[in-house]
Design a protein around this motif. Structure first.
Motif, PDB file in Angstrom:
ATOM      1  N   PRO A  21      41.918  26.631  64.912  1.00  0.00           N
ATOM      2  CA  PRO A  21      40.645  26.512  65.628  1.00  0.00           C
ATOM      3  C   PRO A  21      39.534  27.383  65.051  1.00  0.00           C
ATOM      4  O   PRO A  21      38.370  27.151  65.317  1.00  0.00           O
ATOM      5  CB  PRO A  21      40.987  26.931  67.051  1.00  0.00           C
ATOM      6  CG  PRO A  21      42.260  27.652  66.969  1.00  0.00           C
ATOM      7  CD  PRO A  21      42.970  27.178  65.749  1.00  0.00           C
ATOM      8  N   ILE A  22      39.888  28.394  64.262  1.00  0.00           N
ATOM      9  CA  ILE A  22      38.877  29.232  63.627  1.00  0.00           C
ATOM     10  C   ILE A  22      38.774  28.799  62.173  1.00  0.00           C
ATOM     11  O   ILE A  22      39.758  28.832  61.436  1.00  0.00           O
ATOM     12  CB  ILE A  22      39.258  30.726  63.706  1.00  0.00           C
ATOM     13  CG1 ILE A  22      39.316  31.179  65.148  1.00  0.00           C
ATOM     14  CG2 ILE A  22      38.247  31.567  62.946  1.00  0.00           C
ATOM     15  CD1 ILE A  22      39.758  32.597  65.327  1.00  0.00           C
ATOM     16  N   GLN A  23      37.601  28.397  61.762  1.00  0.00           N
ATOM     17  CA  GLN A  23      37.402  27.971  60.383  1.00  0.00           C
ATOM     18  C   GLN A  23      37.222  29.193  59.492  1.00  0.00           C
ATOM     19  O   GLN A  23      36.986  30.306  59.967  1.00  0.00           O
ATOM     20  CB  GLN A  23      36.179  27.052  60.288  1.00  0.00           C
ATOM     21  CG  GLN A  23      36.265  25.824  61.165  1.00  0.00           C
ATOM     22  CD  GLN A  23      37.510  24.988  60.883  1.00  0.00           C
ATOM     23  OE1 GLN A  23      37.919  24.848  59.739  1.00  0.00           O
ATOM     24  NE2 GLN A  23      38.101  24.445  61.921  1.00  0.00           N
ATOM     25  N   SER A  24      37.334  28.990  58.201  1.00  0.00           N
ATOM     26  CA  SER A  24      37.273  30.109  57.265  1.00  0.00           C
ATOM     27  C   SER A  24      35.901  30.780  57.261  1.00  0.00           C
ATOM     28  O   SER A  24      35.783  31.955  56.948  1.00  0.00           O
ATOM     29  CB  SER A  24      37.628  29.631  55.857  1.00  0.00           C
ATOM     30  OG  SER A  24      36.719  28.637  55.451  1.00  0.00           O
ATOM     31  N   GLY A  25      34.847  30.057  57.622  1.00  0.00           N
ATOM     32  CA  GLY A  25      33.507  30.632  57.631  1.00  0.00           C
ATOM     33  C   GLY A  25      33.202  31.469  58.855  1.00  0.00           C
ATOM     34  O   GLY A  25      32.273  32.281  58.851  1.00  0.00           O
ATOM     35  N   LYS A  53      47.328  28.246  68.324  1.00  0.00           N
ATOM     36  CA  LYS A  53      47.476  27.648  66.988  1.00  0.00           C
ATOM     37  C   LYS A  53      46.750  28.449  65.905  1.00  0.00           C
ATOM     38  O   LYS A  53      46.160  27.888  64.993  1.00  0.00           O
ATOM     39  CB  LYS A  53      46.964  26.202  66.959  1.00  0.00           C
ATOM     40  CG  LYS A  53      47.539  25.312  68.023  1.00  0.00           C
ATOM     41  CD  LYS A  53      48.952  24.928  67.709  1.00  0.00           C
ATOM     42  CE  LYS A  53      49.387  23.811  68.638  1.00  0.00           C
ATOM     43  NZ  LYS A  53      50.643  24.022  69.255  1.00  0.00           N
ATOM     44  N   LEU A  54      46.759  29.762  66.035  1.00  0.00           N
ATOM     45  CA  LEU A  54      46.135  30.611  65.035  1.00  0.00           C
ATOM     46  C   LEU A  54      47.155  31.037  63.986  1.00  0.00           C
ATOM     47  O   LEU A  54      48.357  31.041  64.239  1.00  0.00           O
ATOM     48  CB  LEU A  54      45.555  31.872  65.685  1.00  0.00           C
ATOM     49  CG  LEU A  54      44.360  31.699  66.593  1.00  0.00           C
ATOM     50  CD1 LEU A  54      44.009  33.020  67.243  1.00  0.00           C
ATOM     51  CD2 LEU A  54      43.188  31.163  65.828  1.00  0.00           C
ATOM     52  N   THR A  55      46.660  31.434  62.827  1.00  0.00           N
ATOM     53  CA  THR A  55      47.547  32.018  61.830  1.00  0.00           C
ATOM     54  C   THR A  55      47.830  33.457  62.239  1.00  0.00           C
ATOM     55  O   THR A  55      47.166  34.012  63.120  1.00  0.00           O
ATOM     56  CB  THR A  55      46.902  31.998  60.436  1.00  0.00           C
ATOM     57  OG1 THR A  55      45.717  32.799  60.471  1.00  0.00           O
ATOM     58  CG2 THR A  55      46.546  30.582  60.014  1.00  0.00           C
ATOM     59  N   LEU A  56      48.815  34.063  61.592  1.00  0.00           N
ATOM     60  CA  LEU A  56      49.198  35.427  61.947  1.00  0.00           C
ATOM     61  C   LEU A  56      48.043  36.402  61.733  1.00  0.00           C
ATOM     62  O   LEU A  56      47.750  37.249  62.586  1.00  0.00           O
ATOM     63  CB  LEU A  56      50.413  35.859  61.118  1.00  0.00           C
ATOM     64  CG  LEU A  56      50.964  37.243  61.398  1.00  0.00           C
ATOM     65  CD1 LEU A  56      51.451  37.339  62.823  1.00  0.00           C
ATOM     66  CD2 LEU A  56      52.080  37.561  60.432  1.00  0.00           C
ATOM     67  N   LYS A  57      47.370  36.259  60.625  1.00  0.00           N
ATOM     68  CA  LYS A  57      46.255  37.153  60.313  1.00  0.00           C
ATOM     69  C   LYS A  57      45.106  36.967  61.301  1.00  0.00           C
ATOM     70  O   LYS A  57      44.511  37.944  61.771  1.00  0.00           O
ATOM     71  CB  LYS A  57      45.767  36.885  58.892  1.00  0.00           C
ATOM     72  CG  LYS A  57      44.762  37.881  58.383  1.00  0.00           C
ATOM     73  CD  LYS A  57      44.469  37.634  56.923  1.00  0.00           C
ATOM     74  CE  LYS A  57      43.542  38.696  56.373  1.00  0.00           C
ATOM     75  NZ  LYS A  57      43.283  38.496  54.938  1.00  0.00           N
ATOM     76  N   GLN A  58      44.803  35.710  61.658  1.00  0.00           N
ATOM     77  CA  GLN A  58      43.734  35.448  62.615  1.00  0.00           C
ATOM     78  C   GLN A  58      44.075  36.004  63.986  1.00  0.00           C
ATOM     79  O   GLN A  58      43.218  36.563  64.674  1.00  0.00           O
ATOM     80  CB  GLN A  58      43.472  33.951  62.718  1.00  0.00           C
ATOM     81  CG  GLN A  58      42.786  33.372  61.519  1.00  0.00           C
ATOM     82  CD  GLN A  58      42.677  31.871  61.600  1.00  0.00           C
ATOM     83  OE1 GLN A  58      43.458  31.214  62.301  1.00  0.00           O
ATOM     84  NE2 GLN A  58      41.728  31.295  60.882  1.00  0.00           N
ATOM     85  N   GLN A  59      45.340  35.872  64.399  1.00  0.00           N
ATOM     86  CA  GLN A  59      45.749  36.382  65.713  1.00  0.00           C
ATOM     87  C   GLN A  59      45.603  37.898  65.769  1.00  0.00           C
ATOM     88  O   GLN A  59      45.155  38.451  66.767  1.00  0.00           O
ATOM     89  CB  GLN A  59      47.200  35.977  66.012  1.00  0.00           C
ATOM     90  CG  GLN A  59      47.704  36.444  67.350  1.00  0.00           C
ATOM     91  CD  GLN A  59      47.086  35.723  68.521  1.00  0.00           C
ATOM     92  OE1 GLN A  59      46.579  34.626  68.371  1.00  0.00           O
ATOM     93  NE2 GLN A  59      47.131  36.324  69.689  1.00  0.00           N
TER      94      GLN A  59
END
Length: 99
Positions: A21-25, A53-59
């Motif tokens: 849900p969070i884009q790279s930008g 549904k986030l990646t580990l780094k994003q979480q």
């Protein structure tokens, strides 16, 4: 292969990776409250990685940003709306006076 052996094998489904849900930008920052709101429950708890549904780094970054925003009073530690509704109907008991 025999039919009996086929029943033990699992059917392979194609794995489709969903976009997070969070884009790279998007910048994950404690000041970006509109980005953090979807990752908080109604009670103010941080939702798990499985549900968001986030990646580990994003979480990890979201968790740190939410905690920083709570410390700086940009986000509440808890959502107390239900607690305030219950408090309105609460009456203080009168103390008994013995004379």
């Amino acid at each position: 292969m025999d039919k009996s052996k086929r029943s033990f094998l699992k059917a392979k489904r194609p794995f489709r990776r969903r976009l997070p849900p969070i884009q790279s930008g998007d910048r994950i920052d404690y000041r970006n409250i509109s980005l953090m709101n979807p990752f908080l429950s109604e009670q103010g708890k941080i939702l798990s990685r499985r549900t968001t549904k986030l990646t580990l780094k994003q979480q990890r970054l979201i968790t740190i940003a939410i905690k920083q925003a709570r410390i700086l009073s940009l986000l509440p530690f808890r959502n107390n709306e239900k607690q305030f509704e219950r408090a309105k109907g609460f009456r203080k008991k009168k103390k008994k006076t013995y004379s």
